[in-house]
Design a protein around this motif. Sequence first.
Motif, short mmCIF file in Angstrom:
data_model
loop_
_atom_site.label_atom_id
_atom_site.label_comp_id
_atom_site.label_asym_id
_atom_site.label_seq_id
_atom_site.Cartn_x
_atom_site.Cartn_y
_atom_site.Cartn_z
N LYS A 1 7.36 -1.56 -5.40
CA LYS A 1 6.38 -1.92 -6.49
C LYS A 1 5.16 -1.28 -6.58
N LYS A 2 4.66 -0.50 -7.51
CA LYS A 2 3.25 -0.18 -7.93
C LYS A 2 2.57 -0.79 -8.83
N MET A 3 1.31 -0.46 -9.10
CA MET A 3 0.59 -1.24 -10.11
C MET A 3 1.14 -0.89 -11.57
N GLU A 4 1.50 0.47 -11.78
CA GLU A 4 2.05 0.58 -13.19
C GLU A 4 3.39 -0.04 -13.39
N ASP A 5 3.96 -0.49 -12.50
CA ASP A 5 5.31 -1.23 -12.46
C ASP A 5 5.08 -2.77 -12.99
N LEU A 6 3.84 -3.10 -12.99
CA LEU A 6 3.38 -4.48 -13.02
C LEU A 6 2.68 -4.89 -13.93
N THR B 1 0.87 -1.18 -0.02
CA THR B 1 -0.03 0.26 0.21
C THR B 1 0.78 1.39 0.05
N HIS B 2 0.69 2.06 -1.07
CA HIS B 2 1.43 3.35 -0.95
C HIS B 2 0.20 4.41 -0.87
N PRO B 3 0.62 5.64 -0.26
CA PRO B 3 -0.53 6.62 -0.29
C PRO B 3 -0.79 7.20 -1.59
N GLU B 4 -2.41 7.20 -1.88
CA GLU B 4 -2.81 7.84 -2.93
C GLU B 4 -2.44 6.82 -4.29
N LYS B 5 -2.17 5.53 -4.07
CA LYS B 5 -1.96 4.57 -5.13
C LYS B 5 -2.95 3.31 -4.93
N GLN B 6 -3.21 2.91 -6.09
CA GLN B 6 -3.80 1.69 -5.96
C GLN B 6 -3.19 0.49 -5.31
N PRO B 7 -3.45 -0.22 -4.45
CA PRO B 7 -2.57 -1.17 -3.67
C PRO B 7 -2.32 -2.23 -4.78
N VAL B 8 -1.18 -2.81 -4.54
CA VAL B 8 -0.83 -3.84 -5.15
C VAL B 8 -0.82 -5.24 -4.35
#
Length: 390
Positions: A363-368, A199-206
């Motif tokens: 890792k963030k969603m856009e990385d995956l 969980t990153h702030p203001e990001k969709q959880p992975v």
Amino acid sequence: MTANKPLVLAAAALVAAGAYYVTRENAPSTEVENALLYPGLLDKLNDSRSIAIRGADDAFTLQRDGEQWTMVERDGYPVRFEMAKEALVQLADLKIRERKTSKAENYTELGVTDDPAAGSETRHITVRADGDAALADLIVGKARDAKGMEAPGHYVRRAGEPTAWLVEGDLKFATKRNDWMDTQVLDLPAERVRRVTITHPEKQPVVVSKENPSQQLFTLHDAPEGYEARSSAVISSIGGLLLDVRFEDVAAARQVDGLTPRTIVEVQTFDGLVATLEQYDVKEKNLVKFDFAFNPDLVFAAPEATAPAADSKAAATDGAAPAAPAPTIKPASEVQAEIETLKQKTAPWVYALADYKVRIIDKKMEDLIKTKSPPMPTPEPIERMGEDAP
């Protein structure tokens, strides 16, 4: 006659002292060889309270706290007791093999200068007792390999003395801080992991997970519409986040008091262990704090085994690989004991982890994900020409 007696005694004392020094410096090598470099030190090792080590690139101090040695520069993190003990005994066991030089211009060649930065092998070791009394103060220079039946040795010089010696014995006084500590935080195999949430702030959880312990690969959840996982190997590497976790630096947990974590990771296992990682930015370092809990609702309940003997035989006949057996789920009591041990070990500390572990945490969603590939067109059937075709 009586008035001059003190002067006569003083002169005699100076002559005696000079004679002793000359005799010592010119003593035959056979009288010097095998003499301990620090006679009586072995009996004083229990009085040692600190070991200062200064090398070309770093300087740090080991400090004794009861029966435990700790590192001052790492907020008192424990040092391997046996390693500190062995190093002190090695120092006390050093035997003189040969006097080498008393000329300062020759020190650099042997690596026994006062400045450790002058040679990559130079180490300055100071062992002190209570009251700051020095039990040993030694400059260690270049190592000398064993020759024939001879034992390995080192060139050394007692700090403040002119004479450099060749001594016999090992000296495992590492000049890297981490060499003195057990750097493994925990080791949790990916086979135990059922779900990881980053969980990153203001990001969709992975979120990645497996349905059962027998699965090898993890699945990415909730990819945006029109996207799919970029790589199953990268997705599955997230499940191995807690495999052989080692620190590169460590500090007291108070370093993050009052701070807001920039990332939170939750790792759930099939046996009910829940690990929570909070990542903080502190003085250009990424520091991770660990916590552990037990959730009985996560314990995997394996389906009741059946005996499909015929199906197994058919699968073997067809050449298909049989399904891998599910790993054994740890008993709840064993997992709870493991959690208690991990909490006691990690609660006082925050850790700077290796870069490859930090990259997983970041890792963030856009990385995956990647754009879904369009479906392949269905090939049109090819008409075969018969023998009657013109």
